[in-house]
Scaffold this active site. Structure first.
Site, mmCIF file in Angstrom:
data_model
loop_
_atom_site.group_PDB
_atom_site.id
_atom_site.type_symbol
_atom_site.label_atom_id
_atom_site.label_comp_id
_atom_site.label_asym_id
_atom_site.label_seq_id
_atom_site.Cartn_x
_atom_site.Cartn_y
_atom_site.Cartn_z
ATOM 1 N N LYS B 96 16.291 -57.615 94.372
ATOM 2 C CA LYS B 96 15.614 -57.594 92.938
ATOM 3 C C LYS B 96 15.984 -59.106 92.269
ATOM 4 O O LYS B 96 17.067 -59.208 91.966
ATOM 5 C CB LYS B 96 16.073 -56.276 92.407
ATOM 6 N N ASN B 206 17.906 -48.064 83.980
ATOM 7 C CA ASN B 206 19.249 -47.920 83.847
ATOM 8 C C ASN B 206 19.837 -47.314 82.543
ATOM 9 O O ASN B 206 20.513 -46.419 82.427
ATOM 10 C CB ASN B 206 19.679 -49.228 84.223
#
Lengths: 65, 262
Positions: B96, B206
């Site tokens: 990522k 998240n």
């Protein structure tokens, strides 16, 4: 000689990155390494000499988003 | 099912592993989310504390795929070196890719991002770049070999949802065959559902789960919202209109008089 390990000054007699990792107890640990901003694969730590003022990074898995 | 570099996944929720009140809550939240992929990072390891070793044991217990990030990198050089360390550490070609422009907005530094992506693709990485909805950046990233794009919805951790809905809609339209994952800025399950209704393939989040009053329950809420949003997209949403349109048939209305029709 004086080097930087993870941003902290460290006095070491280690000639190679592998020796440094061993003196810090990281030989068996799940860590990755870089010297002076460049990645050093675990297989090459023994072939990577250390010099005064080198900047060593030793990193491990951590929480991330 | 959706694809990441040829691999197929059922869950369209990718979950971050940071900021949970405890390791046990993280584990329960991942399980409740049904996520098959979690994001991780790498940080300096203290010889004394060895925090990373314990964290890795926990992640291994979860039995999920890990997607390492390059969070905190501000240059292509830093991001490339971090990705190389991550590949060895986590034994995955996935990264990522984050190159950050500004600490207040945590917005992607698109020039460095494209530069780092090009270098990493040439090294065999499968790059998932954290980008914006900017079409020219997306074109450059796709040309560099990125088969997944991860535009932000809004700044990381801001919980503001889709602040440029039209831009995200356009990106989806321009890249119909590229896996598009909304990454960052999602605060509520309804926002995740909205992203899925636009046709995005998945959502990565998240903070909204980790900092919720009950992270485990919120993980489940997001899982359901993402599934609902996807079903809605697949079912085909009706177009909004300015004026009302009666759903009950007008024909046969009792007391109906023609002179009421304007």
């Amino acid at each position: 000689m004086q080097i930087l390990v993870n941003g902290e000054p460290v006095a070491t007699d280690a000639c190679t990155l592998a020796e440094l990792c061993a003196t810090l107890g990281f030989t068996q640990a799940k860590v990755a390494t870089a010297v002076n901003g460049c990645f050093v694969a675990s297989a090459r730590r023994g072939l990577t000499p250390l010099a005064p003022k080198d900047e060593v990074e030793i990193v491990a898995p951590r929480q991330g988003g | 099912m959706f694809e990441i570099y040829g691999e197929r996944f059922t869950s369209r929720l990718l979950l971050g592993t940071a900021q949970y009140p405890s390791p046990a809550t993280l584990k329960e939240a991942v399980e409740a989310s049904s996520a098959e992929i979690v994001t991780v990072s790498l940080r300096r390891e203290s010889a004394r504390m060895r925090a990373g070793q314990g964290f890795w044991e926990l992640i291994e217990q979860l039995g999920v795929r890990v997607l390492p990030n390059t969070a905190g990198c501000h240059t292509a050089k830093e991001a490339v070196a971090t990705a190389e360390m991550a590949r060895e550490l986590f034994d995955t070609p996935w990264v990522k890719l984050e190159v950050i422009a500004n600490d207040d907005t945590l917005q992607p530094e698109l020039f460095g991002l494209v530069e780092a992506a090009s270098i990493l693709v040439a090294q065999g990485f499968q790059v998932l770049p954290y980008t914006t909805e900017d079409l020219s950046a997306a074109e450059r990233l796709a040309s560099a070999g990125c088969r997944v794009l991860m535009p932000w919805a809004s700044p990381i951790g801001s919980a503001r949802g889709l602040i440029n809905r039209d831009g995200l809609k356009t990106l989806r339209a321009y890249f119909p065959d590229t896996t598009l994952i909304i990454d960052a800025g999602i605060g509520a399950p309804s926002q995740a559902a909205e992203a899925m209704e636009l046709g995005y393939d998945a959502v990565l989040l998240n903070t909204a789960v980790a900092k919720a009053g009950d992270p485990v329950k919120m993980a489940e809420a997001f899982a359901r919202a993402i599934e609902a949003g996807r079903l809605g997209f697949e079912a085909g949403l009706i177009e909004p209109r300015d004026m009302a349109s009666p759903s009950t048939p007008v024909a046969g209305t009792p007391f109906f008089k023609l002179d009421r029709v304007s």
